[in-house]
Design a protein around this motif. Structure first.
Motif, PDB file in Angstrom:
ATOM      1  N   VAL A 108     -13.098 -43.361  20.516  1.00 22.97           N
ATOM      2  CA  VAL A 108     -11.785 -43.412  21.139  1.00 22.97           C
ATOM      3  C   VAL A 108     -11.863 -42.660  22.463  1.00 22.97           C
ATOM      4  O   VAL A 108     -12.459 -41.585  22.529  1.00 22.97           O
ATOM      5  CB  VAL A 108     -10.717 -42.734  20.230  1.00 22.97           C
ATOM      6  CG1 VAL A 108      -9.370 -42.697  20.908  1.00 22.97           C
ATOM      7  CG2 VAL A 108     -10.636 -43.428  18.895  1.00 22.97           C
ATOM      8  N   VAL A 109     -11.259 -43.232  23.497  1.00 23.67           N
ATOM      9  CA  VAL A 109     -11.137 -42.560  24.786  1.00 23.67           C
ATOM     10  C   VAL A 109      -9.648 -42.452  25.074  1.00 23.67           C
ATOM     11  O   VAL A 109      -8.935 -43.457  25.103  1.00 23.67           O
ATOM     12  CB  VAL A 109     -11.844 -43.345  25.908  1.00 23.67           C
ATOM     13  CG1 VAL A 109     -11.641 -42.658  27.251  1.00 23.67           C
ATOM     14  CG2 VAL A 109     -13.329 -43.504  25.604  1.00 23.67           C
ATOM     15  N   ALA A 118      -5.594 -47.893  17.463  1.00 19.48           N
ATOM     16  CA  ALA A 118      -6.849 -47.402  18.036  1.00 19.48           C
ATOM     17  C   ALA A 118      -7.681 -46.664  17.000  1.00 19.48           C
ATOM     18  O   ALA A 118      -8.887 -46.881  16.884  1.00 19.48           O
ATOM     19  CB  ALA A 118      -6.561 -46.489  19.234  1.00 19.48           C
ATOM     20  N   LEU A 119      -7.043 -45.804  16.237  1.00 18.62           N
ATOM     21  CA  LEU A 119      -7.776 -44.997  15.264  1.00 18.62           C
ATOM     22  C   LEU A 119      -8.291 -45.836  14.106  1.00 18.62           C
ATOM     23  O   LEU A 119      -9.344 -45.549  13.546  1.00 18.62           O
ATOM     24  CB  LEU A 119      -6.904 -43.848  14.766  1.00 18.62           C
ATOM     25  CG  LEU A 119      -6.491 -42.856  15.857  1.00 18.62           C
ATOM     26  CD1 LEU A 119      -5.462 -41.875  15.326  1.00 18.62           C
ATOM     27  CD2 LEU A 119      -7.688 -42.127  16.435  1.00 18.62           C
ATOM     28  N   CYS A 159      -8.827 -36.580  16.256  1.00 20.98           N
ATOM     29  CA  CYS A 159      -7.692 -36.216  15.395  1.00 20.98           C
ATOM     30  C   CYS A 159      -7.800 -34.788  14.882  1.00 20.98           C
ATOM     31  O   CYS A 159      -6.809 -34.070  14.845  1.00 20.98           O
ATOM     32  CB  CYS A 159      -7.597 -37.166  14.202  1.00 20.98           C
ATOM     33  SG  CYS A 159      -6.920 -38.753  14.626  1.00 20.98           S
ATOM     34  N   ARG A 160      -8.994 -34.382  14.471  1.00 21.48           N
ATOM     35  CA  ARG A 160      -9.150 -33.069  13.844  1.00 21.48           C
ATOM     36  C   ARG A 160      -9.364 -31.938  14.837  1.00 21.48           C
ATOM     37  O   ARG A 160      -9.087 -30.782  14.514  1.00 21.48           O
ATOM     38  CB  ARG A 160     -10.291 -33.100  12.840  1.00 21.48           C
ATOM     39  CG  ARG A 160      -9.958 -34.025  11.692  1.00 21.48           C
ATOM     40  CD  ARG A 160     -10.975 -33.992  10.621  1.00 21.48           C
ATOM     41  NE  ARG A 160     -10.656 -35.033   9.668  1.00 21.48           N
ATOM     42  CZ  ARG A 160     -10.911 -34.948   8.398  1.00 21.48           C
ATOM     43  NH1 ARG A 160     -11.484 -33.876   7.918  1.00 21.48           N
ATOM     44  NH2 ARG A 160     -10.605 -35.928   7.597  1.00 21.48           N
ATOM     45  N   THR A 161      -9.870 -32.260  16.016  1.00 21.74           N
ATOM     46  CA  THR A 161     -10.087 -31.215  17.014  1.00 21.74           C
ATOM     47  C   THR A 161      -9.571 -31.665  18.384  1.00 21.74           C
ATOM     48  O   THR A 161     -10.344 -31.812  19.334  1.00 21.74           O
ATOM     49  CB  THR A 161     -11.583 -30.823  17.113  1.00 21.74           C
ATOM     50  OG1 THR A 161     -12.354 -32.007  17.378  1.00 21.74           O
ATOM     51  CG2 THR A 161     -12.081 -30.163  15.854  1.00 21.74           C
ATOM     52  N   PRO A 162      -8.261 -31.904  18.488  1.00 24.72           N
ATOM     53  CA  PRO A 162      -7.719 -32.279  19.796  1.00 24.72           C
ATOM     54  C   PRO A 162      -7.949 -31.140  20.786  1.00 24.72           C
ATOM     55  O   PRO A 162      -7.840 -29.976  20.420  1.00 24.72           O
ATOM     56  CB  PRO A 162      -6.233 -32.503  19.517  1.00 24.72           C
ATOM     57  CG  PRO A 162      -5.952 -31.758  18.260  1.00 24.72           C
ATOM     58  CD  PRO A 162      -7.228 -31.733  17.479  1.00 24.72           C
ATOM     59  N   THR A 195     -15.184 -39.703  18.230  1.00 31.36           N
ATOM     60  CA  THR A 195     -14.857 -40.542  17.088  1.00 31.36           C
ATOM     61  C   THR A 195     -13.381 -40.339  16.752  1.00 31.36           C
ATOM     62  O   THR A 195     -12.794 -39.324  17.147  1.00 31.36           O
ATOM     63  CB  THR A 195     -15.711 -40.162  15.869  1.00 31.36           C
ATOM     64  OG1 THR A 195     -15.353 -38.845  15.449  1.00 31.36           O
ATOM     65  CG2 THR A 195     -17.198 -40.250  16.170  1.00 31.36           C
ATOM     66  N   PRO A 196     -12.787 -41.266  16.033  1.00 27.11           N
ATOM     67  CA  PRO A 196     -11.394 -41.049  15.620  1.00 27.11           C
ATOM     68  C   PRO A 196     -11.223 -39.727  14.879  1.00 27.11           C
ATOM     69  O   PRO A 196     -10.245 -39.003  15.103  1.00 27.11           O
ATOM     70  CB  PRO A 196     -11.098 -42.247  14.713  1.00 27.11           C
ATOM     71  CG  PRO A 196     -11.985 -43.326  15.233  1.00 27.11           C
ATOM     72  CD  PRO A 196     -13.247 -42.612  15.648  1.00 27.11           C
ATOM     73  N   GLU A 197     -12.169 -39.383  14.032  1.00 24.34           N
ATOM     74  CA  GLU A 197     -12.093 -38.119  13.291  1.00 24.34           C
ATOM     75  C   GLU A 197     -12.138 -36.918  14.235  1.00 24.34           C
ATOM     76  O   GLU A 197     -11.359 -35.971  14.088  1.00 24.34           O
ATOM     77  CB  GLU A 197     -13.240 -38.027  12.287  1.00 24.34           C
ATOM     78  CG  GLU A 197     -13.185 -36.798  11.430  1.00 24.34           C
ATOM     79  CD  GLU A 197     -14.293 -36.760  10.392  1.00 24.34           C
ATOM     80  OE1 GLU A 197     -14.723 -35.651  10.062  1.00 24.34           O
ATOM     81  OE2 GLU A 197     -14.724 -37.827   9.937  1.00 24.34           O
TER      82      GLU A 197
END
Length: 189
Positions: free
Chosen positions: A99-100, A92-93, A117-120, A112-114
């Motif tokens: 991404v949902v 997915a990433l 990933c960076r701010t879950p 966005t993938p970023e």
């Protein structure tokens, strides 16, 4: 006409990198090639939206990786909106512009993938997207204490807390300040 159909088939086989294999039967081509034929068939009708539900699920890791790169190239070339459903976070990433993430059928984060990933935005998202170390501690008056080490925790309520960190976010040293740890297993990745 037959000529138009033949030209379209030739174009699609070129697009999916299967030139010269148009006369073969499914049993005469690999699993990855069969997936590309399935995509070509879906593209034959010039769809406005392409729905792919676990398209690489039955393929080995190397073939999946190659097909991901190739699918992203196809997407960029054709510009078709694609909804790609997968349980493979890496897949997915690698592929997504957006991404949902769902949990129990509900959207828990999108971006966005970023961004995801960076701010879950939750422990679920953090652990869903990859390896995470979980450390338990206590928060009091804007400070979290984990194994005797204090961290700023301004927006955290007093009480039990969990700190989640990706392995790549951690630094290791043999002595000094920090949280004492014992390495029990090393997995080479």
């Amino acid at each position: 006409s037959k000529a138009e159909i033949g030209a379209r088939v030739t174009d699609l086989l070129r697009l999916v990198r299967l030139e010269g294999l148009g006369e073969r039967f499914p049993s005469q081509i690999s699993g990855g090639q069969r997936q590309r034929v399935a995509l070509a068939r879906a593209l034959a009708v010039d769809p406005k939206v392409l729905l792919l539900d676990e398209p690489f699920g039955a393929l080995d890791a190397n073939v999946r990786r190659d097909l991901r790169r190739w699918l992203r190239e196809i997407h960029d070339e054709l510009g078709i909106t694609t909804l790609f459903v997968t349980h493979d976070q890496e897949e997915a990433l690698d592929l997504a512009d957006r991404v949902v993430i769902l949990d129990q059928g509900r959207i828990v984060q999108e971006g966005t993938p970023e961004e995801v990933c960076r701010t879950p935005n939750s422990a679920f998202v953090m652990t869903f997207l990859g390896d995470a170390n979980r450390l338990v501690g206590t928060a009091t008056n804007g400070t979290a204490s984990i194994a005797g080490t204090r961290f700023p925790a301004d927006d955290v309520r007093d009480g039990a807390v969990e700190l989640l960190a990706r392995p790549s976010d951690l630094g290791w040293q043999t002595s000094g300040d920090g949280i004492a740890a014992k390495v029990t297993r090393v997995i080479d990745r």
